[in-house]
Design a protein around this motif. Sequence first.
Motif, PDB file in Angstrom:
ATOM      1  N   TRP A 692      -1.283   3.487  16.592  1.00 16.39           N
ATOM      2  CA  TRP A 692      -1.953   2.494  17.651  1.00 16.39           C
ATOM      3  C   TRP A 692      -2.353   1.277  16.874  1.00 16.39           C
ATOM      4  O   TRP A 692      -2.237   0.012  17.103  1.00 16.39           O
ATOM      5  CB  TRP A 692      -3.130   3.066  18.267  1.00 16.39           C
ATOM      6  CG  TRP A 692      -4.026   2.091  19.042  1.00 16.39           C
ATOM      7  CD1 TRP A 692      -3.753   1.129  19.920  1.00 16.39           C
ATOM      8  CD2 TRP A 692      -5.304   1.833  18.321  1.00 16.39           C
ATOM      9  NE1 TRP A 692      -4.975   0.491  20.230  1.00 16.39           N
ATOM     10  CE2 TRP A 692      -5.883   0.740  19.461  1.00 16.39           C
ATOM     11  CE3 TRP A 692      -6.166   2.341  17.456  1.00 16.39           C
ATOM     12  CZ2 TRP A 692      -7.182   0.396  19.064  1.00 16.39           C
ATOM     13  CZ3 TRP A 692      -7.475   2.044  17.368  1.00 16.39           C
ATOM     14  CH2 TRP A 692      -7.863   0.656  18.193  1.00 16.39           C
ATOM     15  N   LEU A 697       1.221   0.565  19.850  1.00 20.27           N
ATOM     16  CA  LEU A 697       0.550   1.283  21.334  1.00 20.27           C
ATOM     17  C   LEU A 697      -0.309   0.206  21.882  1.00 20.27           C
ATOM     18  O   LEU A 697      -0.757  -0.525  21.265  1.00 20.27           O
ATOM     19  CB  LEU A 697       0.007   2.577  21.307  1.00 20.27           C
ATOM     20  CG  LEU A 697       0.732   3.619  20.142  1.00 20.27           C
ATOM     21  CD1 LEU A 697       0.041   4.770  20.334  1.00 20.27           C
ATOM     22  CD2 LEU A 697       1.951   3.831  21.002  1.00 20.27           C
ATOM     23  N   ALA A 705      -4.979   3.808  24.496  1.00 21.67           N
ATOM     24  CA  ALA A 705      -3.577   3.978  23.903  1.00 21.67           C
ATOM     25  C   ALA A 705      -2.766   5.269  24.015  1.00 21.67           C
ATOM     26  O   ALA A 705      -1.527   5.420  24.307  1.00 21.67           O
ATOM     27  CB  ALA A 705      -3.652   3.594  22.336  1.00 21.67           C
TER      28      ALA A 705
END
Length: 754
Positions: A692, A697, A705
């Motif tokens: 992430w 993400l 996420a």
Amino acid sequence: MAEYLSPGVYIEEIDAGPRPIAGVSTSTAGMAGVTVRGPYTGKPKLVTNFLEFQNTFGGFLPEPDALIRDTWANDPKEGGRWWLFPLAVKGFFDNGGQRLYVKRVASRQATPASGVLGHGLVSPVARDAAKGATRLELGHLIGFSGVGQQIQLFRGDDQQVIHTAGVAAYDATAHRVELDAALTAEVRTGRGDYVQIGARSAEETLEFSAVSPGSWGGAVQVRIQPMASAALPVLPDPQEGALFVTQLAADAAADSATVEVAAVAGLDPDDLPPEVWAQIGSGRFKVEVGQPADGKVTLTLPSGTAHEAWRRGLVVRRVRRGNTSAGPTLRVGGASRLYEGAVVQLDDGTTLTIRTVEAIAADLVTFDADVPGTLFETDRLRLVEAQVDARFTDPSGAVVTESYPNLRLTGDAPTNLVTTLAGRSQLVRAVALGALSTDPAKFPVPAVGSWLTLADGDDAYGSLSVADFVGEDGGSGKRTGIAALEDIDEVAVCAVPGVWSGTAESALVTHCELLRDRFAILDPQDGLDIEGVQAFREPFDTKYAALYHPWLVTRDPATGRDVEVPPSGHMAGIYARVDVERGVHKAPANAVIRGIRLTDGIAQDITKRHQDLLNPKGINALRFFPGMGHRVWGARTLSSDSSWKYINVRRLFLYLEESIDEGTQWVVFEPNDEALWALVRQTVTNFLTTVWRSGALAGTTPDEAFFVACDRTTMTEDDLANGRLICVIGVAPVFPAEFVIFRIQQKTRETQLA
């Protein structure tokens, strides 16, 4: 659990916290295609640049004969231009690719070039010699008999005899012979001149073949020659007594029958055997030792001994005999280098003799026949083995050479010639035939010359079929074609450049769908119009592949002409480049295509209106934009499922799935309880948090996420009883900004009142 059974201090290591998950590589590609040469069997080979590809698989392929070319190029359903494969590989590296596994595709009817050796005794000339010279330096003297032997000199170009002479003297260490008749013509190494003793026999000893099928093997040459892999000293017989080293006490005239030397320890006739030999200068002489007197000893040489004049101070040393009586045994220093069946050459200075070792006990060696003559501790016993040299001349003129010394012709040792070539050579393989002998006088040689040129290799392009590209699954290391890419777990992108056969591309898609850890790039037929490429796309519905149109235009270095090439090789390189520079979550689009012609580098001009028809159907366009160059202008898969319509989303999930799969193998067979579930949750959460943070993400926080659940809510008692640990993961991928929309409207100016 550790046991504590006695008092003491115990140091233990314990695991603390979750284990990290390392992200797998997504930029490694795998391709199957036809090459000039290279390994055909076994697993795909890794190449990391185009030069390495050329060294392993050869350069660019010529266009095949018109009949073969048209049969493939004019087949819209099962055809292809497979001869463009090396250009596609070059496109991969030009566009940033760094690791490529290549599987060579060859016709099942293709045969390797080969050749058979007879036997004889040949030694190449090692140094040029002028007309009138009497000294000749050769590659070896293994198998020669010594002084008095007749030899013939041959020209290496036309195989004509240029001189015949006898050996007047030799130096086995320097591989040098003195001739009893001066050369009547010059001798040249570069021409391949050589010495031959006796006649050659056509009895077959060894068959050499190129390491892989194809006509390329016709440029391979092989030479095998005997060599001395060890020079072992003869040890003195224990009955010979001690050694003495002294020097001349007075000058000695030429051919004098006696010399005076300084008296030293060990130089006493009462302590010496009846037969004593001494090294004086460069000669070895049998001497009678007189009684010491006034610090001197007189040595008497045999009557009629000829020698040069010697000066006072010249070193004189005793030379002890290695064999004092006839027999098949001899003490040898370093006898551990020998083995049963080993062939050795004995050298007494005038005669070279071949013997075979029958037994070894410490330093005592037993041969298959009596040791000839008398050998001394200054003599050497040479272990005779084989050296194989192979060379390949590339069409470009580059020469690849291999040399394998210290090989055994027979036996099961790891250094056996056949075994060594099978395991190490990139050029040739060998098979032992019935007449193979370890006798150096019957060493494997070609019918003429000293090099064997392989012949009769056939690419059999006329019988090449789609089935050869699809391949067969014979198990690990025995797969062929596309199926062989399964042997390499690291492959993340795969292609069969230049082949638009429905059967082959369907096999490639199926390969990716079954393994679920890689993505395919497909090539359409060249020259298709907009309707044609849409029709070509219709049979496919997969989230594991993408299609690019049209073909590209590049310069063929082999011919110097521009040629259209399939886009899959260049696109695989762009995938790798974008993955390294940005990450797998970045769509491999809006990227410049390298390695193509700067102007008109795309075979057909695709406009926005054309792409309005192609893009919704998952056909990615390659377009030219003034001031921006040639770019990839599409990022869609061939899937009808809108959840998987973007390449980067599909490949991101492949990356996540493969990374989690490989990073959690330690979980298997652990106790399936809350402690393990917590570790799994934390392990996966840590990995996804890192993903992430890299921007792969969506969401402003990790909770937005992704989520990771692994507890009683994801598993039932039945799951636990059946050994199942179930972890549910949800991920919000970042979708590409495919349509960038700026809405602009007029704004009415409003009067500001004070």
